[in-house]
Design an enzyme around this catalytic site. Structure first.
Site, PDB file in Angstrom:
ATOM      1  CE  LYS A 169      -2.776   1.469   3.482  1.00  0.00           C
ATOM      2  NZ  LYS A 169      -4.035   1.578   4.291  1.00  0.00           N
TER       3      LYS A 169
ATOM      4  CE  LYS B  16      -5.890   3.190   9.724  1.00  0.00           C
ATOM      5  NZ  LYS B  16      -6.469   3.384   8.376  1.00  0.00           N
TER       6      LYS B  16
END
Length: 1551
Positions: free
Chosen positions: A1018, A1127
């Site tokens: 990423k 998250k």
């Protein structure tokens, strides 16, 4: 002395009395104009009745019209209807100085109650009207047509009197139909005596013998209570039709279709529990009644059929419309009688006794249809033809009365258990010995039976399976859910629980009690058969057999009320806790899964229709469900429990039923619309009818009855149009038959326009294609004054597919839950509340670890501050010594700071000690949310996401430790053959690359990571001014690493739309897996997807989601959004993350778990959680019949940033020898959590439990001596000697503030006190020989005493926090004693009442309350106090009972009563003008649900803050969400945050 009032309410099971204005006994308590103020102790509303413009002389019992006068009274006994309940209310009033003594009032009350309970005992509706007429005839009634009776809340009378005017009563609800007995010798009535004692049978009026007999039949029907006539057109039935339609007290309806008319009649019987009368002509018109007769017979519905016939000489002679009508309906009728042709040679008494006998048979067990065949010779019209009047001999008494000729009387035993002997004792023994009992509630039809069923459910405390036709499948909550849950245990989704093979094998009930008739669910019926042999007790009032599986062992013929009355005489022991616990868990998990699937499917589905209708139903409405799929979906998918807008604390039961009906006698699809319209007429409610399209088309003639719309409220017909018979798609025939044959011969596919059918009949039509359109249509029709057909379009194949998904997912949820519970050793003695261990304590430690580079979420400078990571390690210890660790580590980008978090942790540490941990928590599906509400008592949104995440992590790891299992194992139960942690798969890791430097430099970093084993990268972009620079780096990376590596890009919302599009145009050929958060504005996300065709992932967008998650996520179903990056620390923990991930998987999107630069502790938990989500996705793909997606690389590469760690043995990430991927091993993550040891070198401080220092102080002022109880938390030091002083409300103590004080005592010293008269405090008047009177304990006096306290406890000014009464005192001190006060926080407080009259009334009321407190004691006073509207929100709190219990801890009730009276807001000087001059900072806090104090706070803002320059920085006002008046109890974390912020501002201001 004001009158003292006690109000008692007794729910009773009576017939529908809603048409009566009131049934009263008793005399008046006051009259006008000489009106004495009638003051009420807080109690349920008391209604006063009376007349305006009437003067009544009590001595002479004389009523006369007189302008300006009015007369009111309060009934001693009153019977009323309230939202479907029949309430027998009693009001007792006395005043020793005038009206009557307590003993006299009690004697009068008992006598009246005895009369009422014996006069109005339960009765059938058949005889109600006649009983009422007979009662009226006994009164000496004065008829006054111009009088109007009015009713109003008795409290309003005081305000009316206070302004010496009755003008306010002009809009008072009134009735022009009433009968009120105002004295023993006189009663007044309007419109009640019409025809009460008259007969409609006048012999001289009848032209021929046909008319005589027809009129006799109709008149006798009326006298028996049959007033609703369904008349089909025809010649031979003319005498009956004319007699029925011309009778003054009958209601007639006509339809050209006899079949629809007959179904309409049985609908009326369903709604009213009273027979309707059907009149038809001869021939096939009679035959058309058969389908309805079969339904009525099978479902025990009373019905009277009057069929006209040809005379005998025309039978078997070829005459027109002459068929054999004798015993035409065979065994489907309870009684048949073939009347002779009318003649004056037969005594007319025979006609009357035949009608009496027929009706009696119809309404006697077993109820059902009866048939009277009525042949007539011509003339059929009213042509004169001589007849002999002597045929009426013996009817003189009948003609002069209003009574039926023959009165049938059933003698009932006084006790329902009498005569049952040993058999009933055997049943009692079975109930007492049951270990795994189950209560089934089938179809029941009357409200008293539903009420009795609810009482039985509470008494047995068994699991309850309620059929949709029981009226209890959909329940309206009348009180808090937590109170309801303690009384009832309904398994609403038992049908889908049984989809699990493991559950079906486990369920072995030993005793099942079924009340009511048939069960809709086929799976439940099969379960009963599979459980056999067991004790199966069936209770129904008819003697017929409803036992298709032949397994009933005890058949009790009894009404439900009689059976329940018998059962209540014996106690029943608790069932096996394992049995009830498992069933509750299974139902909870399946309910969540079904709700999730239905809500996350955004197209309008048929199960959603069932889900939705339960939300729009109320006590004012009723539901009629059609057969086939309509009733099955309603039974399976309706919400079981729905919140009600009303709060009725006076009811003995905390929930209310919804009246539901359906044609389940023969379960046909014919005549349903007609039945529904009849049901609406009979039940006198707004009816929602839900039927399928084929059922609707089968009874389109019912539209003609619907469009006539007489004598009923508007109806809503919801037609689910799937263009055919969808039920066949669920049967085995669908799997083995060609589609062509299915469509033509089973589905009967059609293209008929329902809209045009409605237009033809003049009925409003609405087409709903979306969920929003359906809800809007339902809400619109609910308020409309006309009937409405709502058409919901569906499709058979789509419907079958979605039902299959629901069943597969429900089966998986049930199997997973059962497997989870079965793996843990739960003894049969387990209490069944699903708690298995108590928390011993929770501790936390503040850590600080080094990072190798700044987190990518902060600016890329390498300043010293950005090279460290801070957070808290949580240690949660269970009572058996098991320990679990969690981590709370907010980033700088989080909304919460470390100080904010520590306050919440201090609060939670205090509350968790001794709390219980639930078995269901690892199952998620709302379990954690429910547990947080129960254990912490705080709204979910008030806990910071990172705090909730850390708490969930600690609890899950503690449960894992206790069960000696891995975290993954408790989240995802495995089959026996799969045991062994080593067999769990590893989790692929995605590396994180910050695109700083040149494209080549970044590409080299990426290439090295690929060499290390990362196959997913990423790349952080949008750090540079020009997007083209980032695009160049991406291109270079792709060139360097090759096409097999997954590339993801994260812009963190830093690009404008134009910049994002420019970047996208340059990387279109780079094969990106997705671009994460490419644009700043959420509204541009879909636009970006459409324009660039690049895949997008969401991260920050889902972090900001709050409220209804399904509504929030609905706009992200776009196929261009391919992934959710989740998250857990930002979305609020593992449960919320699992919910979002499941939604993403449902919609074909990836769910990536991402770390937020936490330590190895969080990473080890996230690794196992990510694996759990991947396994869940695989199961979901199986349920959806999709291919399982390949494994994902999760965003856990932040471990590379950790230069230090919180543990001495960090998580190891290794390369998989087979795939070459860098992966996190489940075994390694489990090892770290099992052996976790804190690295003490990185700990900055450990939590310490703050002790409460309690002591007493003696304070004296000029008039009072005050012994004050003080609670103190926090150390005083030279650096920290600031004080926050907390003042409680009335009935509270200083203990109320302890959790809040513990939370903020880390930054400021906190002190609370028991105000005078409360808790352990004592207050006395100082002895003064010169004093002539005792001084009042005023707010000023209390303020002076508190100032002396401040001098003792604080070296400088203090900050005050006051709630309600304490808030008024705090505000007064801030305004009048500003030298002592830094600032004040006013929670639900008021500056006072400005109107002098309002103050006098309030002071008088508080005096009355104070006397009640002394007279009756503290407990009943507290219960009454908290039944008020102000506390509705608090009553819904899970800790409400504990709050109330604390209100009973006052040492001196007399002092408490004195405080109530002396400190009344009615005696306090208003402070509105003082506020305009105040320079002391003030913060006003009010709950969002507290309308009264929100308005007060708004007035303060409008008049004081906005009206004066410079006050904005002195006065603040905050509305706290999710709470009512008691903000500090309902949402304490919000108070913690606001108080600490306010104190910080005040301290900074003063320095």
């Amino acid at each position: 002395m004001p009158y003292l009032v006690i109000v008692l309410w007794f729910p009773v099971a009576l017939a529908d009395w809603s048409d009566l204005f009131g049934i009263f006994t008793g005399t008046s308590f006051f009259h006008f104009p000489s009106y004495c103020l009638y003051l009420l102790v807080d109690s349920p509303n008391i209604t006063a009745y009376g007349f305006i413009g009437i003067n009544y002389d009590i001595e002479t019992s004389f009523l006369k019209p007189e302008t300006g006068s009015f007369y009111f009274f309060i009934p001693q006994i009153e019977l009323n209807e309230y939202e479907g309940f029949s309430l027998l209310g009693g009001t007792m009033a006395w005043c020793d100085s005038s009206l009557c003594t307590f003993e006299e009032a009690l004697h009068s009350y008992e006598a009246s109650l005895f009369q009422a309970s014996h006069h109005f005992s339960p009765m059938t509706g058949t005889y109600r009207d006649n009983l009422f007429k007979s009662t009226l005839q006994m009164f000496n009634v004065v008829e006054c047509e111009k009088m109007h009776a009015v009713c109003m809340n008795a409290k309003s009378l005081g305000s009316a009197h206070s302004i010496a005017s009755f003008v306010e009563m002009k809009d008072t609800p009134s009735s022009c139909q009433f009968c009120i007995r105002v004295s023993p010798t006189i009663a007044v009535a309007t419109n009640m005596l019409d025809h009460a004692g008259e007969t409609s049978f006048i012999p001289e009026d009848f032209p021929n013998i046909n008319a005589v007999w027809a009129s006799l039949i109709i008149e006798e029907c009326y006298r028996l209570g049959l007033t609703y006539f369904c008349v089909a057109p025809g010649s031979r039935s003319s005498p009956l039709a004319v007699a029925a339609s011309s009778h003054p007290h009958t209601t007639c309806i006509s339809c050209f279709d006899e079949r629809s008319l007959a179904f309409h009649a049985i609908g009326y019987a369903r709604g009213s529990n009273t027979p309707a009368v059907v009149i038809t002509t001869s021939g096939t018109a009679v035959s058309n009644l058969l389908p309805a007769i079969v339904e009525a017979s099978q479902d025990f519905l009373p019905l009277l059929l009057l069929t006209a016939d040809r005379p005998p000489e025309l039978h078997e002679a070829g005459a027109n419309q002459a068929i054999n009508q004798v015993n035409h309906f065979g065994s489907y009728v309870r009684f048949f009688f073939n009347l002779p042709v009318p003649t004056d040679h037969i005594a007319a008494r025979m006609v009357l006794t035949t009608v009496d006998s027929a009706v009696y048979r119809a309404i006697s067990l077993p109820y059902g249809p009866v048939h009277m065949n009525c042949p007539f010779r011509e003339p059929l019209e009213n042509s004169p033809k001589k007849w002999l009047i002597n045929c009426l001999d013996g009817l003189d008494s009948w003609i002069s009365s209003a009574e039926p000729f023959t009165k049938y009387i059933q003698v009932q035993p006084s006790h329902s258990c009498v005569g049952t002997g040993g058999l009933m004792q055997e049943v009692m023994k079975l109930l007492k010995g049951a270990k795994r009992g189950l209560l089934l509630i089938g179809a029941i039809h009357t409200e008293d039976e539903i009420w009795a069923s609810l009482i039985l459910a509470r008494h047995l405390s068994w699991p309850v399976v309620a059929d949709i036709l029981s009226g209890l499948r959909i329940r309206k909550l009348l009180t808090s859910y937590y109170e309801y849950e303690q009384n009832f245990f309904f398994i609403d989704y038992f049908d889908h629980v049984l989809l699990s093979d493991a559950v079906r094998k486990w369920i072995e009930a030993d005793v099942i009690v079924q009340i009511g008739s048939k069960i809709t669910s086929k799976r439940v019926s099969k379960m009963l058969e599979q459980c056999s042999p067991f004790s199966y007790i069936m209770v129904d009032k008819h003697p017929c057999r409803h036992d298709p599986s032949h397994i009933v062992t005890h058949r009790i013929q009894s009404t439900i009320s009689q059976f329940v009355d018998c059962i209540l005489r014996t106690s029943v022991q608790f069932l096996s806790g394992k049995w009830t616990g498992f069933l509750r868990a299974l139902d909870t998990m399946v309910a969540w899964e079904l709700s999730f699937q239905i809500c996350s499917e955004y197209s309008l589905t048929e199960p959603h229709v069932a889900h939705e209708i339960s939300e729009v139903l109320s006590s004012e409405t009723a539901l009629f469900v059609g057969n086939s799929m309509a009733i099955r979906d309603a039974d399976m998918y309706c919400h079981g429990l729905v919140n009600s807008t009303s709060m009725m604390s006076q009811f003995a039961l905390p929930c209310q039923w919804i009246k539901v009906a359906g044609n389940r006698g023969a379960s046909g699809i014919d005549g349903l619309l007609s039945t529904a319209t009849g049901f609406a007429v009979g039940c006198k409610k707004r009816v929602l009818c839900v039927i399928g399209d084929v059922s609707f088309l089968h009874d389109t003639n019912g539209l003609s009855i619907l469009s006539s719309r007489m004598w009923r409220k508007p109806m809503t017909i919801l037609v689910i149009n799937n263009h055919g018979g969808a039920i066949f798609s669920f049967l085995p025939i669908a799997e083995t038959t060609e589609p062509r044959i299915l469509n033509e011969y089973f589905y009967c596919t059609h293209t008929i326009s329902i809209n045009k059918l409605c237009t033809a009949h003049g009925v409003k039509h609405i087409l709903a294609k979306t969920k929003a359109e359906l809800r809007q249509a339902l809400m619109t029709s609910r308020q409309a004054d006309s009937d409405c057909v709502i058409e919901v379009e569906s499709f058979i194949d789509c419907n079958a597919t979605f039902h299959s998904i629901l069943k597969n997912c429900a089966s998986q949820a049930a199997s997973h839950t059962f497997s989870f519970l079965s793996r843990h050793s739960i003894p049969d003695s387990f209490l069944g509340n699903l708690y298995h261990c108590k928390i011993n304590r929770m501790e936390y430690s503040l850590y600080r670890i080094k990072l190798s580079a700044p987190p990518t979420s902060v600016p890329g400078d390498c300043s010293q501050a950005n090279l460290y990571r801070q957070g808290f390690i949580l240690l949660l210890s269970l009572e058996d010594g098991s320990v679990g660790f969690g981590e709370v580590a907010p980033l700088d980008t989080h909304k919460e700071s470390l100080l904010d978090i520590e306050e919440q942790l201090r609060f939670i540490v205090h509350l968790l000690k001794g709390a219980t941990v639930s078995y269901l928590l690892p199952l998620f599906r709302g379990s954690f949310s429910s547990w947080i509400m129960r254990s912490l008592g705080v709204p979910l949104l008030s806990i910071f996401p990172s705090v909730r995440c850390g708490l969930e992590m600690a609890i899950l790891n503690a449960i894992s430790s206790r069960l000696d299992s891995s975290l993954l194992s408790i989240l995802q139960m495995k089959e026996d053959k799969e045991e062994g942690v080593s067999e769990w798969p590893s989790v692929r890791i995605c590396a994180l690359v910050d695109c700083q430097g040149t494209p080549m430099e970044v590409a080299n970093v990426a290439y090295k990571l690929v060499g290390d084993g990362f196959h997913a990268l990423k790349l952080k972009v949008a750090r540079k001014a020009d997007p083209k620079e980032d695009a160049a780096a991406i291109k270079e990376i792709r060139k360097k690493v090759g096409p097999q590596i997954e590339l993801r890009v994260d812009a963190n919302r830093k690009w404008t739309y134009e910049q994002a599009v420019e970047f996208g145009s340059h990387v279109n050929n780079c094969d990106l897996q997705y671009i994460e958060e490419p644009v700043k504005n959420e509204d541009d996300i879909m636009k970006f997807c459409e324009e660039t065709s690049l895949p997008v992932a969401l991260d920050e967008t889902i972090d900001n989601i709050s409220g209804n998650i399904f509504e929030a996520l609905a706009r992200f179903t776009h196929s261009g959004i391919v992934a959710f990056v989740i998250k857990p620390s930002l979305v609020g923990g593992f449960e919320n993350a699992a919910l979002i991930a499941r939604w993403a998987h449902m919609h074909g999107k990836m769910a990536i778990i991402s770390a937020a630069f936490e330590s190895s502790l969080s990473l080890s938990s996230y690794v196992q959680f990510a694996c759990y989500l991947d396994l869940q996705n695989a199961q979901l793909c199986k349920a959806l019949e999709k291919n399982v997606a390949t494994s994902l690389a999760h965003g856990l590469g932040t471990y590379q940033w950790l230069k230090e760690d919180v543990t001495v043995d960090p998580l190891m990430v290794c390369q998989n020898p087979c795939s070459g991927d860098l992966e996190a091993s489940i075994l390694e993550a489990d090892r770290l959590l099992r052996n976790f040891q804190i690295n003490q070198r990185i700990i900055l401080k450990n939590s310490t439990e703050e002790q409460v220092n309690a002591y007493q102080l003696n304070l004296e002022s000029e008039y009072f001596s005050y012994t004050v109880e003080v609670q103190e938390i926090g150390e005083s030091s030279e650096e920290q000697n600031d004080v926050v002083l907390f003042l409680h409300g009335f009935l509270g103590t200083g203990q109320d503030w302890i959790p809040i004080m513990k939370a903020i005592s880390g930054t400021v010293r906190c002190i609370s006190v028991d105000l005078p008269g409360h808790g352990k405090s004592k207050v006395q008047c100082c002895t003064n020989q010169d004093a002539t009177e005792e001084h009042k304990l005023s707010v000023d006096a209390v303020a002076i005493l508190l100032c002396k306290l401040i001098d003792y406890i604080a070296p400088r000014k203090v900050t005050l926090v006051g709630y309600s009464l304490g808030g008024r005192i705090a505000l007064y001190m801030a305004l009048r004693f500003s030298a002592k006060i830094n600032g004040a926080v006013i929670i639900s407080g008021s500056p006072g009442l400005r109107d002098i009259t309002a103050r006098k009334i309030r002071a008088a009321k508080d005096d009355s309350r104070a006397r009640a407190l002394i007279s009756f004691g503290l407990r009943p006073f507290v219960e009454t106090w908290y039944s008020g509207e102000l506390w509705q929100s608090l009553r819904e709190h899970p800790s409400f009972k504990q709050f109330v219990a604390r209100r009973l801890q006052h040492d001196d009730v007399h002092s408490l009563a004195r405080a109530l009276s002396d400190l009344s807001i009615g005696r306090q000087i208003p402070l509105w003008e003082d506020l305009k001059q105040c320079q002391t900072p003030l913060l006003f806090i009010v709950g969002d649900k507290d309308i009264k104090f929100k308005n007060i706070t708004q007035d303060i803002y409008n008049e004081v803050v906005q009206g004066i320059d410079g006050r904005g920085n002195v006065y603040e006002a905050m509305i706290v969400p999710n709470c009512g008046h008691a903000v500090h109890l309902e949402n304490p974390l919000a108070i913690v945050h606001l108080v600490r912020q306010f104190w910080t501002r005040v301290r900074n201001r003063s320095t």
